[in-house]
Design a protein around this motif. Sequence first.
Motif, PDB file in Angstrom:
ATOM      1  N   LEU A 137     -23.236 -56.951  15.892  1.00 51.95           N
ATOM      2  CA  LEU A 137     -23.707 -58.336  15.963  1.00 51.95           C
ATOM      3  C   LEU A 137     -23.865 -58.924  14.565  1.00 51.95           C
ATOM      4  O   LEU A 137     -23.404 -60.048  14.288  1.00 51.95           O
ATOM      5  N   ILE A 138     -24.489 -58.166  13.671  1.00 56.55           N
ATOM      6  CA  ILE A 138     -24.720 -58.649  12.311  1.00 56.55           C
ATOM      7  C   ILE A 138     -23.422 -58.690  11.508  1.00 56.55           C
ATOM      8  O   ILE A 138     -23.103 -59.693  10.854  1.00 56.55           O
ATOM      9  N   LEU A 139     -22.662 -57.597  11.577  1.00 52.89           N
ATOM     10  CA  LEU A 139     -21.464 -57.484  10.737  1.00 52.89           C
ATOM     11  C   LEU A 139     -20.351 -58.455  11.132  1.00 52.89           C
ATOM     12  O   LEU A 139     -19.493 -58.780  10.307  1.00 52.89           O
ATOM     13  N   TRP A 140     -20.358 -58.916  12.391  1.00 50.69           N
ATOM     14  CA  TRP A 140     -19.329 -59.859  12.814  1.00 50.69           C
ATOM     15  C   TRP A 140     -19.834 -61.303  12.801  1.00 50.69           C
ATOM     16  O   TRP A 140     -19.079 -62.221  13.117  1.00 50.69           O
ATOM     17  N   ASN A 141     -21.089 -61.488  12.426  1.00 49.77           N
ATOM     18  CA  ASN A 141     -21.627 -62.840  12.229  1.00 49.77           C
ATOM     19  C   ASN A 141     -21.709 -63.206  10.757  1.00 49.77           C
ATOM     20  O   ASN A 141     -21.405 -64.337  10.378  1.00 49.77           O
ATOM     21  N   LEU A 142     -22.144 -62.241   9.926  1.00 52.31           N
ATOM     22  CA  LEU A 142     -22.398 -62.530   8.511  1.00 52.31           C
ATOM     23  C   LEU A 142     -21.167 -63.063   7.763  1.00 52.31           C
ATOM     24  O   LEU A 142     -21.265 -64.084   7.073  1.00 52.31           O
ATOM     25  N   PRO A 143     -19.994 -62.418   7.870  1.00 54.88           N
ATOM     26  CA  PRO A 143     -18.823 -62.955   7.156  1.00 54.88           C
ATOM     27  C   PRO A 143     -18.456 -64.365   7.615  1.00 54.88           C
ATOM     28  O   PRO A 143     -18.072 -65.214   6.802  1.00 54.88           O
ATOM     29  N   LEU A 144     -18.580 -64.617   8.918  1.00 58.68           N
ATOM     30  CA  LEU A 144     -18.268 -65.951   9.435  1.00 58.68           C
ATOM     31  C   LEU A 144     -19.281 -66.967   8.934  1.00 58.68           C
ATOM     32  O   LEU A 144     -18.926 -68.102   8.605  1.00 58.68           O
ATOM     33  N   ALA A 145     -20.556 -66.559   8.871  1.00 56.36           N
ATOM     34  CA  ALA A 145     -21.592 -67.460   8.354  1.00 56.36           C
ATOM     35  C   ALA A 145     -21.312 -67.832   6.901  1.00 56.36           C
ATOM     36  O   ALA A 145     -21.444 -68.999   6.512  1.00 56.36           O
ATOM     37  N   ILE A 146     -20.905 -66.853   6.109  1.00 54.02           N
ATOM     38  CA  ILE A 146     -20.571 -67.113   4.708  1.00 54.02           C
ATOM     39  C   ILE A 146     -19.370 -68.053   4.614  1.00 54.02           C
ATOM     40  O   ILE A 146     -19.355 -68.997   3.803  1.00 54.02           O
ATOM     41  N   ALA A 147     -18.367 -67.808   5.458  1.00 51.88           N
ATOM     42  CA  ALA A 147     -17.169 -68.649   5.460  1.00 51.88           C
ATOM     43  C   ALA A 147     -17.507 -70.089   5.840  1.00 51.88           C
ATOM     44  O   ALA A 147     -17.030 -71.045   5.213  1.00 51.88           O
TER      45      ALA A 147
END
Length: 336
Positions: free
Chosen positions: A91-101
């Motif tokens: 959940l965290i690892l597939w949200n964080l990069p998108l949030a940064i993007a």
Amino acid sequence: MLDADISKRVWIARYLMVIGIVILHVPPYQALSELDGSIFGYIKAFFAHGVFRASVPVLTVMSGYLIFATQLYLKPVKLFKKKVSTLLVPLILWNLPLAIAVYLVQRFNIIDYQFSMELYPFDLFIWLDANLGLSRIPINYPLNFLRDLFVIALLSPLIGWVLKKGAFLGLVGVFIVYFYNVEGELILRNSMLISFYCGALLAYKSYDLRRLDKYAFPCLLSFVVVCISIVAFQIENRELFRMVSPFMIWPALSLLESTKLGTLLYRYSGNSFFTFLAHGPLLVILWVVFNKLPVELPYYVFWLLTPIIIVCLTIIANRLLKCVAPRVALVVLGNR
């Protein structure tokens, strides 16, 4: 250990439902009240508002069943550790990069796209929501399923205690919790609690999961009729449908097991979780690309080709990730 035939059906159901979620999420969202009367419009609505609205309930029932069939609910510490690695970490690892993007896109106004969250300027609470879905759907919006499933899974020992005290009375209690939204923001999609409890109940009572297979065709026919009715009568409240649909789909899947399609789904079913995790960002990218094409293509081309492209891309990407960085793959895919 699950029976081999049941295990196979679980894998087939899991991948088929994930593909259904991809189809369900193909943008843009169109409400039933906005149907234009075209044949394609009705076909799309049949799948988006009918057939694949059953995907999450089916997956949730199976999750409840598996936790209780393996008696993981009796080992709270092991349950917590497993669900942290299989649900919370992805959940965290597939949200964080998108949030940064998204932050960078909004900060520098790179593309004109209306995201579900405003991540620029930085706000800690909004970022916590974006990555963990504390009070609303996270930035990688399909992953709200993982968020709610993680919470419900941790409630398994309590659900086990309720089942022991009175399984069917407990089901009534769960309905009351659902109807009055007693859990508040703890579970965002609270109908999942009922689906999970039903799966747990099936395992706890050791019910034969093949019992309804002899009614497979009537179940399939009933399911199709209900989906057509949802579109024809523009039924917006589909909560009852979500609760009942898994018990029509599960026996109907027995018709699929020995077919070429069933064999194909089973063969590639190991890609289901990767497909689920990655499809949200891929849909956004493909939608932006489609709208920037130098030639104008009919929307139905996008709707038909996008799920196929995503399924193929995720199969290739999943294999590459596991070959190139197997340890990373284990972490980001929740030890799957």
